[in-house]
Design a protein around this motif. Structure first.
Motif, PDB file in Angstrom:
ATOM      1  N   ASP A  45       0.820  -1.205   0.000  1.00 35.17           N
ATOM      2  CA  ASP A  45       0.000   0.000   0.000  1.00 35.17           C
ATOM      3  C   ASP A  45       0.862   1.266   0.000  1.00 35.17           C
ATOM      4  OD1 ASP A  45      -2.317  -1.486  -0.029  1.00 35.17           O
ATOM      5  OD2 ASP A  45      -2.519  -1.517   2.151  1.00 35.17           O
TER       6      ASP A  45
ATOM      7  N   GLU B 219       1.213   4.460  -2.739  1.00 33.21           N
ATOM      8  CA  GLU B 219       1.241   5.888  -2.426  1.00 33.21           C
ATOM      9  C   GLU B 219       2.481   6.548  -3.024  1.00 33.21           C
ATOM     10  OE1 GLU B 219       0.669   7.040   1.611  1.00 33.21           O
ATOM     11  OE2 GLU B 219      -0.849   5.496   2.008  1.00 33.21           O
TER      12      GLU B 219
ATOM     13  N   TRP C 242      -8.625   2.392   5.480  1.00 32.61           N
ATOM     14  CA  TRP C 242      -7.324   2.155   4.849  1.00 32.61           C
ATOM     15  C   TRP C 242      -7.473   1.554   3.445  1.00 32.61           C
ATOM     16  CZ3 TRP C 242      -2.300   3.320   5.875  1.00 32.61           C
ATOM     17  CH2 TRP C 242      -1.318   2.604   5.188  1.00 32.61           C
ATOM     18  N   ALA C 243      -8.268   0.509   3.309  1.00 32.72           N
ATOM     19  CA  ALA C 243      -8.416  -0.139   2.000  1.00 32.72           C
ATOM     20  C   ALA C 243      -9.069   0.793   0.990  1.00 32.72           C
ATOM     21  CB  ALA C 243      -9.235  -1.425   2.145  1.00 32.72           C
TER      22      ALA C 243
ATOM     23  N   HIS D 157      -6.724   3.419  -0.323  1.00 37.15           N
ATOM     24  CA  HIS D 157      -5.752   2.968  -1.313  1.00 37.15           C
ATOM     25  C   HIS D 157      -6.399   2.607  -2.644  1.00 37.15           C
ATOM     26  CE1 HIS D 157      -3.226   3.097   2.233  1.00 37.15           C
ATOM     27  NE2 HIS D 157      -2.237   3.263   1.370  1.00 37.15           N
ATOM     28  N   ASP D 158      -7.696   2.378  -2.635  1.00 35.24           N
ATOM     29  CA  ASP D 158      -8.404   2.319  -3.917  1.00 35.24           C
ATOM     30  C   ASP D 158      -8.352   3.691  -4.588  1.00 35.24           C
ATOM     31  OD1 ASP D 158      -9.041  -0.333  -3.547  1.00 35.24           O
ATOM     32  OD2 ASP D 158     -11.038   0.079  -2.717  1.00 35.24           O
TER      33      ASP D 158
ATOM     34  N   TRP E 141      -6.008   5.920  -4.069  1.00 37.49           N
ATOM     35  CA  TRP E 141      -4.623   6.121  -4.501  1.00 37.49           C
ATOM     36  C   TRP E 141      -4.391   5.470  -5.863  1.00 37.49           C
ATOM     37  CZ3 TRP E 141      -1.138   9.468  -3.057  1.00 37.49           C
ATOM     38  CH2 TRP E 141      -1.130   9.974  -1.755  1.00 37.49           C
TER      39      TRP E 141
END
Length: 211
Positions: free
Chosen positions: A112, A116, A174-175, A178-179, A181
């Motif tokens: 992850d 980023e 968090w998940a 990052h989708d 991102w």
């Protein structure tokens, strides 16, 4: 033609600026090894390290001879692609070292964080490509760096919570973050490819002849 361009392009890369930014980033990553608060600080320190290296990448397309090389046979997309390809191994090596500097027991999820970092690096190069395409500046790196830094600060302070990007590891968002991102990375890459084309030519006004 590509092989003939490799050495000249390599020589014109701003290795000094990239190296200085990379060193600053590694020093930030190394701070995770000090103090008892390393676990709480590892994520923000790594993110700060990524930003530091990205600030070096905005100088990637600086070219003092820009207006004289505009007439060379190699098109600008090829020259931009070569510059990017030449710096990729250095960026990958830098990120590997930055991750290894963080103790394994406090290291955030590598995949992850790599997403980023990739998005930040692509955004930096895209910003430089946009400056080259839409301005006449031969050295757009400094204003683009200021813009990137300002954008990062504003994103941290003002970005809507429901679309949060900078969240802690233990946050339930968090998940989803990052989708976002991943989408940001794809959009930045597409924008960068579009901006790598030849700069827009300014139209010179034609005044009507007298008589």
């Amino acid at each position: 033609m590509t092989r003939q361009l490799l050495l000249p392009v390599h020589r014109t890369l701003p290795w000094g600026a990239i190296g200085a930014a990379g060193t600053a980033g590694l020093l930030l990553a190394a701070l995770t090894r000090t103090g008892e608060t390393a676990e709480q600080l590892s994520l923000p320190l790594l993110r700060a390290a990524v930003l530091a290296f990205a600030l070096g990448l905005v100088f990637l397309l600086d070219d003092p001879a820009r207006h004289t090389t505009a007439t060379v046979p190699a098109p600008r997309p090829l020259r931009v692609a070569l510059r990017t390809a030449l710096v990729l191994p250095a960026a990958a090596a830098w990120w590997t070292v930055a991750l290894l500097l963080v103790p394994p027991d406090v290291r955030p999820p590598v995949g992850d964080l790599t997403l980023e970092a990739g998005a930040a690096f692509v955004l930096a190069v895209t910003g430089a490509a946009a400056a080259v395409r839409f301005t006449e500046a031969a050295r757009p790196g400094l204003p683009v760096a200021a813009g990137l830094l300002t954008t990062a600060v504003l994103a941290i302070l003002l970005w809507p919570e429901r679309w949060a990007l900078f969240v802690p590891v233990d946050d339930e968002r968090w998940a989803a973050a990052h989708d976002r991102w991943a989408v940001l990375l794809a959009v930045a890459a597409l924008a960068g490819a579009l901006c790598a084309r030849e700069p827009l030519r300014r139209r010179v006004p034609r005044w009507p002849r007298k008589g």
